[in-house]
Design a protein around this motif. Sequence first.
Motif: not given
Length: 330
Positions: A282-286
């Motif tokens: 969902l949020l690969a930046s996390i």
Amino acid sequence: MHSIAGGLRSVITRQPAFTAAAAELTPAELIPAEALRQLNRRSDRAGWRQLAGHGALILASGLIWADGRLPWALRLPALLLLGWGLAFAFCALHECGHRTAFASRRLNDAVAWWAGVLSFYNADFYRRYHQWHHRHTHQPGLDPELEDPPPSSRWGYLLELSGLPWWAGKLRGHAAGLMGNFSDCPYIPAEAAPALRRSIRLQFAVYGLLLLLSLPGGNGVLLWLWLLPLALGQPLLRFVLLAEHGGCSTSTDVLRNTRTTHTLAPLRWLMWNMPFHVEHHLLASIPFHALPAAHGWIAGRLEHNDPGYLAVHRSFLAEPSQLALPAPPA
């Protein structure tokens, strides 16, 4: 001043109740901006702590396995732990491939490359391959992870867990990469091919050097301390990776086409928190260390929020056909 972790705890306790009406919300709308900002913070300290622990597991188990004076009752479990440490270096490669495990891009790239050497992946190739996987998650004909169809029978399931198809695929892929042939890889642009070929050749030069160093003493270090344990570690890695998208929808909705699996803390640690896989997609930046906190925000929206890998695989064994991809339209 409150710590970041404490701030996250206080924010997460106020998470909204997600309903069907939230289905159209974007990831940024699922997690408030301030919480998302904190979740996205990268930490060299967290990265080094995780890397040091993983490296210590490989080193300690390798030393015990290599010491022929020790009893087999101690050496054999150490061999298995060494295999898991080497195979799951893939998880370090994965996190550093996203350049989120550390604050430093250069450090992420260096750790990813050496983790690839240990796990028999090439980090530079995998980064582009994996970007395509995130772009087309579980989409037949688009997701490169589906180039080899998933198993659809119990025999195919067991073969997949053995790791044999993975070894065959890796040997084919590395052989093509050594020649600079990426014609079957739409995610590799022509201008990137020379650099990828150099990276793969350098990786195999490392293997060649280790082989040469083992010849004078006839100790077979490459076989006994790498190939054998890596082969023994593959079944567990295949076991957990098959659960990430296996049996999930082939829709474009990450909340449906990906699975989060709750598991024992030691395995979650070894996997660099990869069991929180929906959160990652969902949020690969996390970063990996913030994924458990991210789970608190979206848990109520997950279609696949499963209680353990054994439960997931019992379902696969009961109905292996659920792993099969839908037939292409006529």
